[in-house]
Each structure stands twice: as C-alpha cells, then as structure tokens.
Design a protein around this motif. Structure first.
Motif, PDB file in Angstrom:
ATOM      1  N   ARG A  25       0.602  -1.283  -0.125  1.00  0.00           N
ATOM      2  CA  ARG A  25       0.167   0.000   0.053  1.00  0.00           C
ATOM      3  C   ARG A  25       0.880   1.346  -0.031  1.00  0.00           C
ATOM      4  N   VAL A  26       2.201   1.127   0.117  1.00  0.00           N
ATOM      5  CA  VAL A  26       3.178   2.309  -0.044  1.00  0.00           C
ATOM      6  C   VAL A  26       2.917   2.825  -1.195  1.00  0.00           C
ATOM      7  N   LYS A  27       2.528   2.057  -2.339  1.00  0.00           N
ATOM      8  CA  LYS A  27       2.640   2.485  -3.765  1.00  0.00           C
ATOM      9  C   LYS A  27       1.572   3.357  -3.815  1.00  0.00           C
ATOM     10  N   GLU A  28       0.329   3.027  -3.140  1.00  0.00           N
ATOM     11  CA  GLU A  28      -0.858   3.953  -3.139  1.00  0.00           C
ATOM     12  C   GLU A  28      -0.923   5.151  -2.433  1.00  0.00           C
ATOM     13  N   GLY A  29       0.238   5.474  -1.639  1.00  0.00           N
ATOM     14  CA  GLY A  29       0.272   6.464  -0.839  1.00  0.00           C
ATOM     15  C   GLY A  29      -0.562   6.410   0.336  1.00  0.00           C
ATOM     16  N   TRP A  30      -0.817   5.342   0.765  1.00  0.00           N
ATOM     17  CA  TRP A  30      -1.512   4.924   1.996  1.00  0.00           C
ATOM     18  C   TRP A  30      -0.786   5.649   3.439  1.00  0.00           C
ATOM     19  N   PHE A  31       0.415   5.424   3.146  1.00  0.00           N
ATOM     20  CA  PHE A  31       1.208   5.823   4.369  1.00  0.00           C
ATOM     21  C   PHE A  31       1.784   7.272   4.263  1.00  0.00           C
ATOM     22  N   SER A  32       1.723   8.148   3.287  1.00  0.00           N
ATOM     23  CA  SER A  32       1.969   9.227   3.030  1.00  0.00           C
ATOM     24  C   SER A  32       1.068  10.310   3.066  1.00  0.00           C
ATOM     25  N   ALA A  33       1.718  11.441   3.917  1.00  0.00           N
ATOM     26  CA  ALA A  33       0.690  12.551   4.475  1.00  0.00           C
ATOM     27  C   ALA A  33      -0.086  12.994   2.962  1.00  0.00           C
ATOM     28  N   VAL A  34      -1.320  13.356   3.354  1.00  0.00           N
ATOM     29  CA  VAL A  34      -2.219  13.779   2.152  1.00  0.00           C
ATOM     30  C   VAL A  34      -1.896  15.103   1.102  1.00  0.00           C
ATOM     31  N   TYR A  35      -1.168  15.769   1.984  1.00  0.00           N
ATOM     32  CA  TYR A  35      -0.685  16.971   1.121  1.00  0.00           C
ATOM     33  C   TYR A  35       0.462  16.586   0.295  1.00  0.00           C
ATOM     34  N   PHE A  36       1.283  15.622   0.620  1.00  0.00           N
ATOM     35  CA  PHE A  36       2.120  15.040  -0.600  1.00  0.00           C
ATOM     36  C   PHE A  36       1.599  14.440  -1.876  1.00  0.00           C
ATOM     37  N   LEU A  37       0.334  13.785  -1.389  1.00  0.00           N
ATOM     38  CA  LEU A  37      -0.371  13.408  -2.501  1.00  0.00           C
ATOM     39  C   LEU A  37      -0.997  14.346  -3.296  1.00  0.00           C
ATOM     40  N   LYS A  38      -1.418  15.426  -2.835  1.00  0.00           N
ATOM     41  CA  LYS A  38      -1.944  16.483  -3.693  1.00  0.00           C
ATOM     42  C   LYS A  38      -0.987  17.041  -4.471  1.00  0.00           C
ATOM     43  N   THR A  39       0.064  17.355  -3.502  1.00  0.00           N
ATOM     44  CA  THR A  39       1.236  18.000  -4.426  1.00  0.00           C
ATOM     45  C   THR A  39       1.676  17.344  -5.737  1.00  0.00           C
ATOM     46  N   ARG A  40       1.789  15.779  -5.469  1.00  0.00           N
ATOM     47  CA  ARG A  40       2.138  15.047  -6.809  1.00  0.00           C
ATOM     48  C   ARG A  40       1.302  15.395  -7.839  1.00  0.00           C
ATOM     49  N   GLU A  41       0.054  15.242  -7.589  1.00  0.00           N
ATOM     50  CA  GLU A  41      -1.142  15.612  -8.800  1.00  0.00           C
ATOM     51  C   GLU A  41      -1.072  17.117  -9.168  1.00  0.00           C
ATOM     52  N   ILE A  42      -0.793  18.112  -8.242  1.00  0.00           N
ATOM     53  CA  ILE A  42      -0.540  19.293  -8.925  1.00  0.00           C
ATOM     54  C   ILE A  42       0.606  19.363  -9.947  1.00  0.00           C
ATOM     55  N   VAL A  43       1.769  18.911  -9.534  1.00  0.00           N
ATOM     56  CA  VAL A  43       3.178  18.832 -10.085  1.00  0.00           C
ATOM     57  C   VAL A  43       2.947  18.239 -11.579  1.00  0.00           C
ATOM     58  N   LYS A  44       2.207  17.062 -11.421  1.00  0.00           N
ATOM     59  CA  LYS A  44       1.966  16.337 -12.641  1.00  0.00           C
ATOM     60  C   LYS A  44       1.334  17.128 -14.007  1.00  0.00           C
ATOM     61  N   GLU A  45       0.313  17.918 -13.327  1.00  0.00           N
ATOM     62  CA  GLU A  45      -0.236  18.928 -14.234  1.00  0.00           C
ATOM     63  C   GLU A  45       0.513  20.096 -14.833  1.00  0.00           C
ATOM     64  N   PHE A  46       0.845  20.731 -13.678  1.00  0.00           N
ATOM     65  CA  PHE A  46       1.395  22.190 -13.814  1.00  0.00           C
ATOM     66  C   PHE A  46       2.915  22.078 -13.995  1.00  0.00           C
ATOM     67  N   LYS A  47       3.697  21.222 -13.403  1.00  0.00           N
ATOM     68  CA  LYS A  47       5.287  21.437 -13.459  1.00  0.00           C
ATOM     69  C   LYS A  47       5.721  20.071 -13.886  1.00  0.00           C
ATOM     70  N   PRO A  48       5.238  19.295 -14.721  1.00  0.00           N
ATOM     71  CA  PRO A  48       5.682  17.826 -15.085  1.00  0.00           C
ATOM     72  C   PRO A  48       7.289  17.714 -15.655  1.00  0.00           C
ATOM     73  N   ASP A  49       7.849  18.733 -15.875  1.00  0.00           N
ATOM     74  CA  ASP A  49       9.373  18.778 -16.179  1.00  0.00           C
ATOM     75  C   ASP A  49      10.403  18.996 -15.352  1.00  0.00           C
ATOM     76  N   ASN A  50       9.976  19.080 -14.240  1.00  0.00           N
ATOM     77  CA  ASN A  50      10.531  19.530 -12.975  1.00  0.00           C
ATOM     78  C   ASN A  50      11.726  18.521 -12.560  1.00  0.00           C
ATOM     79  N   ILE A  51      13.101  18.896 -12.316  1.00  0.00           N
ATOM     80  CA  ILE A  51      13.987  18.121 -11.627  1.00  0.00           C
ATOM     81  C   ILE A  51      14.259  18.769 -10.502  1.00  0.00           C
ATOM     82  N   VAL A  52      14.220  18.025  -9.176  1.00  0.00           N
ATOM     83  CA  VAL A  52      14.520  18.520  -7.791  1.00  0.00           C
ATOM     84  C   VAL A  52      15.387  17.762  -7.160  1.00  0.00           C
ATOM     85  N   THR A  53      16.257  18.254  -6.275  1.00  0.00           N
ATOM     86  CA  THR A  53      17.046  17.426  -5.295  1.00  0.00           C
ATOM     87  C   THR A  53      16.599  17.732  -4.016  1.00  0.00           C
TER      88      THR A  53
END
Length: 361
Positions: A25-53
C-alpha cells in the motif's frame, strides 16, 4: 541465504525488498501525508518537467541506520526509479548534526510522496541504532541483549532488531528481531516457567535443561526475591553446567538479602537490581567455588544506569536492555534544495554537499 550474508560477502551492496517485505500500500500513498499526494497531482499537471534534489539530515551526533531500507523503498515504489539519482551514506556510519546523509534527484512527482515515509524510517532506525551504540559503549563492550519485544508493537521487531545490530547488540530476544540480520533469537526462562513449578527454581531449571540440553544454562533467580539463596541452590545443583544467573528484581522490591543484613542499609537505594546486591551475589558465588557463573542483569537498565554500574566496577557480565533502547529522539528532515539545477529552498535551508556520500547503483 539471507541478503545480509550476501552483503557481507560483497556480492550485493545494499539490502533489498527481499529483506524488508514492504506493505504494497506504500505505492498507493496509504502511508504518505495527504498534502504530499495532492502536491504530486498538481505537479503532474502544472510542472511535469521539474527536476529537484531532495536532501535529508538530522541534528544530533548519531549512528545512521535505515539507508538500505530507504533505498529499497524508493526502488520498489517510486515511479520510474531508474530516472532517479541517489547518493547516500551507509548503515552504521557515524553522522554529525546537519550532515547530509542522502540526496535524491529526479522528477518530484516520481518520488516526492515518499518523503515522510523516508523521514520516519531514518528516524526510527537511527534512534534505535544510536541508543544501542551508546549503551554498548557505556557497558565497556560487554554483551548487551536487546530485549525490546514488550516495549513496542510486534510489527516493529525486525527493523528494530536490525537497527540494534547496527548499534552493536550481539543477541536479541525474538526470532523476528534477528530476521534481517541473524539466525535465531536467544533466551532461557521467564518468571512464568518458575511459577509453573510452584516457585522452585531448581526444579524449573532441571526441566529446562532436560528439554534443551544443548543450550547454555542461564537461570533467572529473582522469582522468590531471594537472589543469592536461589543462585547458590542452582549452582550447587548444576555445578559447571550452570553458565550464568539473571537478576531481574522489580524496582519496587527489596531483596531478602537486605532484610537479613539490615546493617548494610542506609547509604543506597536497596530496591531493584542494585550494585550492593550484585557485589554480594558475586562474592557468594565465588566463595563456594562458582566463579565461572556469569551474572546477567536486566530490568529498567538505560545508558545512564549502566554507566553508573561500570563506574563502580559492579561485577556484571551481560546487560539485558529493553525499553530505553526504543526511545525515538532523532528526527530527520527532507528538503527540496535544488530546482532544475539551481539553488531553490525555503529560508534557512540550502544544499549541503557531503563528500562522504556514495552514488547508489
């Protein structure tokens, strides 16, 4: 063959999910804070080409543990893990405050949701490893048995046992604690066994030895709150077969030795496993020719209490330690510090290069 053996032989560099057996269930984000999951969806749509460290650190002098587990987590659950570049220290490395222990570089949406899980792994494993390291150091390298099975949820035993091993514990109470690194748990008798023989320590020990004759005989001697009397009874019965006695007197009890010798009272706390009791036990065993019998102590021991015993040269051979080793006091932080090759971080944070980091294959 356990992966740890392959690692020791140099055939693999890191332990993998074959050892850790992560919850899918780690893959599904079950153990991740919800704001990380929301950020992932926002980034996919608005900043898909980002590279972070993303950079990880903590604020104490510590013994690092959990890096293999974190790397296996990333390789198992990150999206396109081959797109990520990871640099890391190793389990067992001594680390300093604010030292960078790991960096992950790649598209945020591929791994960012794992940030909190990574922090938690590093925090728990490093805390336990550091606690055990400090206790072993306090004990002057005497063996320390990790007895933390009753101090936390049973699902934590494998990881805690591994961290305790990294910290320097050489023996552990359950098979689960040894799962990632060892073979079998070790231990002899609980108070319950003696109770079933109506409090007769000798009879309980006879039964134990008859059933497990290949084991080193280590007898618990505080059941009747008369440590010296019962230790001598067992020693007289078994002679050279007796390898050791364990004293686990409750911190609220005063051993019968002090009831019989009240003249020694008045200058120390006579409750529980205390230095005068162990000195008296050693003297009684030696006087009757049982100098080979080792003394194991347990029951509320911590780094500070072990230091006090060692400073007084209390004749303890082995310490059994539990709850104090599981206190989580080291917290890790993951920060994004570089964006598309340029410094970008919240105020007060920046990329901290660490030449000790090694690139992970």
């Amino acid at each position: 063959m356990k992966e740890i053996e392959l690692k020791i032989q140099g055939k693999i560099k890191r332990l993998t999910n074959r050892t850790f057996k992560f919850d899918e269930r780690v893959k599904e984000g079950w153990f991740s804070a919800v704001y990380f999951l929301k950020t992932r969806e926002i980034v996919k749509e608005f900043k898909p080409d980002n590279i972070v460290t993303m950079q990880f650190f903590q604020k104490d002098h510590a013994v690092l543990c959990g890096t293999d587990e974190v790397i296996a987590l990333i390789k198992t659950f990150a999206d396109n893990p081959e797109s990520l570049e990871i640099y890391s220290l190793k389990d067992g490395d001594k680390i300093t405050p604010f030292e960078t222990v790991m960096t992950i570089t790649g598209p945020y949406q591929n791994f960012g949701f794992l940030e909190g899980v990574i922090d938690g792994i590093l925090a728990r494993r490093t805390s336990v490893a550091t606690n055990v390291y400090n206790v072993v150091k306090a004990a002057g390298q005497k063996p320390v048995i990790f007895m933390g099975d009753r101090d936390d949820h049973y699902t934590q035993q494998a990881g805690d046992g591994y961290a305790a091993h990294i910290g320097g514990s050489t023996a552990q109470a359950t098979h689960a604690m040894n799962e990632w690194w060892g073979k079998k748990g070790m231990g002899t008798m609980p108070h319950a066994l003696i109770q079933l023989f109506n409090g007769d320590v000798v009879e309980a020990s006879k039964a134990y030895h008859a059933k497990f004759p290949e084991d080193e005989l280590l007898v618990l001697v505080d059941y009747n709150n008369d440590v010296i009397t019962d230790a001598l009874r067992v020693a007289r019965e078994f002679g050279d077969k007796l390898k050791g006695v364990r004293v686990d007197t409750s911190r609220t009890m005063i051993d019968q030795h002090f009831i019989r010798h009240q003249d020694v009272l008045g200058t120390f706390d006579p409750r529980g496993v205390n230095a005068p009791l162990i000195f008296a036990l050693r003297e009684a065993l030696d006087t009757e020719g049982f100098g080979h019998v080792k003394i194991v102590v347990s029951g509320g021991f911590s780094e500070q209490r072990i230091k006090e015993f060692e400073e007084q040269a209390v004749p303890v051979d082995i310490y059994g330690v539990g709850g104090s080793l599981l206190k989580i006091h080291i917290g890790f932080t993951g920060d994004n510090v570089v964006l598309n090759g340029e410094p970008q971080a919240k105020a007060g944070r920046k990329y901290r290069f660490n030449e000790r980091l090694e690139k992970v294959d």
